[in-house]
Design a protein around this motif. Structure first.
Motif, mmCIF file in Angstrom:
data_model
loop_
_atom_site.group_PDB
_atom_site.id
_atom_site.type_symbol
_atom_site.label_atom_id
_atom_site.label_comp_id
_atom_site.label_asym_id
_atom_site.label_seq_id
_atom_site.Cartn_x
_atom_site.Cartn_y
_atom_site.Cartn_z
ATOM 1 N N VAL A 94 1.479 3.712 -3.052
ATOM 2 C CA VAL A 94 0.989 5.723 -2.670
ATOM 3 C C VAL A 94 2.024 6.121 -3.279
ATOM 4 C CG1 VAL A 94 0.481 7.497 -0.751
ATOM 5 C CG2 VAL A 94 -1.183 4.754 -1.233
ATOM 6 N N LEU A 112 0.525 -1.592 -0.196
ATOM 7 C CA LEU A 112 0.201 -0.126 0.184
ATOM 8 C C LEU A 112 0.917 0.889 -0.284
ATOM 9 C CD1 LEU A 112 -2.395 1.786 0.819
ATOM 10 C CD2 LEU A 112 -2.420 1.113 3.184
ATOM 11 N N PHE A 113 2.299 1.241 0.756
ATOM 12 C CA PHE A 113 2.355 2.691 0.852
ATOM 13 C C PHE A 113 3.517 2.913 -0.064
ATOM 14 C CE2 PHE A 113 0.190 2.614 5.136
ATOM 15 C CZ PHE A 113 0.833 3.717 5.397
ATOM 16 N N THR A 137 -7.886 0.937 4.535
ATOM 17 C CA THR A 137 -7.996 1.907 5.589
ATOM 18 C C THR A 137 -7.726 0.390 6.596
ATOM 19 O OG1 THR A 137 -10.139 1.455 5.888
ATOM 20 C CG2 THR A 137 -9.096 3.536 5.237
ATOM 21 N N TYR A 148 -9.761 3.237 -1.098
ATOM 22 C CA TYR A 148 -8.937 3.864 0.459
ATOM 23 C C TYR A 148 -10.236 2.849 1.199
ATOM 24 C CZ TYR A 148 -8.334 7.312 4.141
ATOM 25 O OH TYR A 148 -8.379 7.639 5.366
ATOM 26 N N LEU A 176 -6.986 6.525 -6.000
ATOM 27 C CA LEU A 176 -6.745 6.028 -3.979
ATOM 28 C C LEU A 176 -8.765 6.902 -3.474
ATOM 29 C CD1 LEU A 176 -3.851 9.217 -3.846
ATOM 30 C CD2 LEU A 176 -4.956 8.082 -1.984
ATOM 31 N N MET A 177 -8.999 7.273 -4.104
ATOM 32 C CA MET A 177 -10.121 7.913 -3.474
ATOM 33 C C MET A 177 -10.660 6.296 -3.025
ATOM 34 S SD MET A 177 -10.746 10.362 -2.184
ATOM 35 C CE MET A 177 -8.524 10.607 -2.078
ATOM 36 N N VAL A 218 2.242 0.054 10.185
ATOM 37 C CA VAL A 218 3.654 1.042 10.360
ATOM 38 C C VAL A 218 4.570 2.221 11.378
ATOM 39 C CG1 VAL A 218 3.891 0.423 7.642
ATOM 40 C CG2 VAL A 218 2.547 1.837 9.050
ATOM 41 N N VAL A 219 3.426 2.260 11.793
ATOM 42 C CA VAL A 219 3.987 3.505 12.313
ATOM 43 C C VAL A 219 4.548 2.725 14.036
ATOM 44 C CG1 VAL A 219 2.381 5.352 11.925
ATOM 45 C CG2 VAL A 219 2.340 3.550 13.459
ATOM 46 N N GLY A 220 5.725 4.050 14.659
ATOM 47 C CA GLY A 220 5.856 3.485 15.808
ATOM 48 C C GLY A 220 7.194 2.290 15.202
ATOM 49 N N ALA A 221 8.011 2.417 16.400
ATOM 50 C CA ALA A 221 9.548 1.569 17.279
ATOM 51 C C ALA A 221 9.095 0.878 16.614
ATOM 52 C CB ALA A 221 10.856 2.578 17.191
ATOM 53 N N VAL A 222 9.818 -0.097 16.359
ATOM 54 C CA VAL A 222 10.198 -1.498 16.283
ATOM 55 C C VAL A 222 9.961 -2.773 18.252
ATOM 56 C CG1 VAL A 222 10.010 -3.023 14.917
ATOM 57 C CG2 VAL A 222 11.648 -1.724 15.127
ATOM 58 N N PHE A 255 -4.008 -0.461 7.651
ATOM 59 C CA PHE A 255 -2.766 1.029 8.730
ATOM 60 C C PHE A 255 -3.462 1.573 9.802
ATOM 61 C CE2 PHE A 255 -4.920 2.957 4.981
ATOM 62 C CZ PHE A 255 -5.401 4.912 5.937
ATOM 63 N N LYS A 256 -4.635 1.011 9.649
ATOM 64 C CA LYS A 256 -5.995 1.370 11.440
ATOM 65 C C LYS A 256 -5.043 0.122 12.516
ATOM 66 C CE LYS A 256 -10.077 3.325 10.497
ATOM 67 N NZ LYS A 256 -11.743 2.686 10.471
#
Lengths: 295, 296
Positions: free
Chosen positions: B208, B204-205, B282, B278, B274-275, B290-294, B285-286
């Motif tokens: 995009v 996905l990333f 969602t 989308y 994209l729309m 992918v966010v935050g450290a390992v 990534f919800k």
């Protein structure tokens, strides 16, 4: 069998490594241009060696001091808002009980993150233009219209604000995750003790997500030298170079427009070197003070 | 008495909270709604800045014009091509690199040295100009490959997936190896199915990223006919790209040909893929994968 497996592993590494060598490691040798008076026709081997001359030039240029301070000021405020706004938003939405409202709002606020700065910048340009809605409001109370993107007084503020606008929702995901990790028992116990909503927020919720806030802040540290090329490139113009020109836009103009490869590369080299030190520092901090690491 | 007052206070706080969150959500929707409204509006109304979130004097003129603009559709096809090809190359490379790197040095004796190389590539780079010179020297400028190859290996993603692979139970891997599977088969039959959410997020990333990227186009592509979509839009919507244009007459020209409604239509169509995707993506990534450290 064991030997054979090793060959397979090497084989798997090969294609990616090959591309990394060509497009990442070979350019690293290109940084010698920073110590030369590089002339494209002569190439790296034929160009004259000038030692630290380019760096001297950079540090004596009034422009470059401006560019360094612009970069740091813009990214400082961006990083500041990137924790304050998403955290506040996560806390707010945590208080929303209606599931439908909660999940629709979440889905919508992530959306701008996925738009390119090319698209978002044209919206920003329109909103802050002389005929745009913001100036309409200013005009309706009898004030002179403001050229937001064309005056040094406003440019940085617009940059910092619009970045937060585009990214706050996406940046809040990590805090939502942290909020769901807080033990519900704590809230129940507090309710029994008669704690108000606000008291619970101060004594349970905030301390619960504080570690993740600090981790995210630390991980933003290396970005202090970036300040967001895509955004600024799409919004700036010569009128606001004094407050809006950052390291990356400067390197781009030096290299691609003025063909001053050596100066551009030298600024790039300063940035990568400091960037590397910052990433290593941030990683060290994160591993020391939490059970996480960046890589 | 006390209780009643309390209840009222909470209600009041709730109203405020709902109002703020909904306002924030609207603020995130507004840009796109406004663009869409402009694209369907009369040109004069748009230029005068009279369009809000609803079209003024509804018309599809700008879309009719857009249909005739061959370069737009050419750039759109280029963007599709680079997104599909580029993402495939990205994800294949990420998977095949993450797997050997996820092994311990006991299982793969060269793991450590490879890891060091990959980490160094993440920490340090030669910068924009040397990279440009390499791409140029290789004769890749003005080709699709210049948009794909320089960023083909996403080191951050490799490390992300490597950590994911490390959490796959050892027993599963051993079971396939008893059956005599080679590492490619183990990767395909065990690791990839076990890491689907992580791989989906990376895909996905990457997609995009490819779709939204305009800068490699500016850097490596000189002929407008070879521009990917975002680069093309950037070149027509940026009121004037001052770093390239120095002649004041040219700037004038840029300003007069910039057509607000047509540009809005260009932007709206460019965000459509994209729309459409989308709502389906969602959930990936919800999870906040992918966010935050390992975590260690």
């Amino acid at each position: 069998m064991r030997k054979k497996k090793q060959i397979y592993y090497h084989l798997m590494m090969f294609p990616g490594l090959f591309l990394l060598i060509i497009f990442t490691f070979v350019p690293m040798f290109g940084v010698v241009m920073a110590f030369q008076n590089y002339i494209p026709a002569k190439g790296i081997l034929g160009s004259k060696w000038v030692g630290l001359q380019n760096f001297k030039t950079i540090f004596t240029l009034r422009d470059s001091r401006q560019i360094f301070s612009n970069t740091i000021i813009i990214s400082f405020w961006k990083i500041f808002l990137k924790s304050v706004v998403p955290v506040s938003f996560a806390l707010l939405i945590n208080e929303v009980e209606n599931k439908f409202v909660k999940s629709s709002v979440q889905t919508i606020v992530y959306l701008p993150h996925f738009l390119s700065w090319v698209v978002f910048a044209s919206v920003v340009q329109m909103i802050f233009s002389l005929e745009g809605p913001v100036n309409k409001v200013i005009g309706s109370v009898g004030l002179e219209p403001i050229m937001f993107l064309g005056t040094n007084q406003w440019f940085r503020k617009i940059i910092i604000f619009t970045e937060s606008w585009k990214e706050f929702g996406y940046a809040s995901i990590v805090y939502f995750a942290a909020l769901t990790g807080i033990d519900p028992g704590l809230y129940e116990a507090a309710s029994i003790d008669g704690a108000t909503r606000f008291k619970k927020l101060i004594h349970i919720t905030l301390p619960g997500i504080l570690p993740i806030i600090l981790i995210m802040l630390t991980m933003e540290l290396p970005n202090i030298l970036s300040a967001g090329f895509d955004q600024i490139y799409n919004l700036y113009n010569p009128l606001v170079y004094d407050t809006g020109d950052i390291l990356d836009t400067f390197v781009y103009r030096m290299g691609m427009t003025k063909r001053q490869y050596s100066i551009g590369t030298a600024v790039g080299l300063i940035k990568s070197t400091l960037g590397m030190i910052l990433i290593l520092t941030a990683n060290k901090l994160v591993t020391t003070f939490s059970d996480r690491r960046m890589f | 008495m006390g209780k009643a007052v309390m209840k009222k206070r909470i209600r009041f706080a709730d109203i405020i909270i709902y109002m703020i969150t909904i306002a924030l959500a609207l603020a995130c929707l507004l840009p796109l709604l406004n663009m869409a409204a402009i694209s369907f509006s009369n040109s004069a109304a748009a230029t005068a800045g009279r369009v809000g979130i609803l079209p003024v004097d509804f018309t599809v003129n700008s879309y009719a014009k857009l249909l005739k603009e061959a370069q737009y559709w050419r750039s759109l096809m280029i963007s599709f091509a680079r997104t599909i090809l580029g993402t495939i190359i990205n994800i294949v490379l990420v998977i095949v690199m993450a797997y050997p790197l996820s092994k311990s040095t006991r299982e793969f004796y060269a793991q450590k040295i490879y890891m060091r190389i990959v980490l160094f590539a993440m920490l340090f780079n030669g910068g924009m100009i040397p990279t440009y010179l390499v791409v140029n020297k290789l004769g890749l400028c003005d080709t699709l490959w210049s948009l794909i190859l320089p960023s083909a290996v996403g080191v951050g993603n490799v490390i992300l997936l490597m950590n994911f692979f490390r959490s796959v139970p050892k027993e599963l891997e051993e079971a396939t190896q008893i059956d005599g599977a080679n590492p490619f088969q183990t990767l395909w039959n065990v690791f990839i199915p076990m890491s689907k959410p992580c791989i989906a997020t990376i895909i996905l990333f990457c997609a995009v990223g490819h779709w939204n990227d305009y800068f490699t186009g500016i850097l490596y592509i000189s002929k407008i006919r070879n521009y990917p979509l975002q680069t093309y839009i950037q070149s027509v919507t940026a009121s004037f790209d001052i770093s390239r244009v120095t002649d004041p007459k040219k700037i004038q020209e840029y300003l007069t040909i910039s057509e607000k409604t047509l540009n809005a239509a260009k932007i709206v169509v460019s965000t459509l893929p994209l729309m459409i995707m989308y709502p389906f993506v969602t959930k990936y990534f919800k999870d906040g994968i992918v966010v935050g450290a390992v975590k260690e």
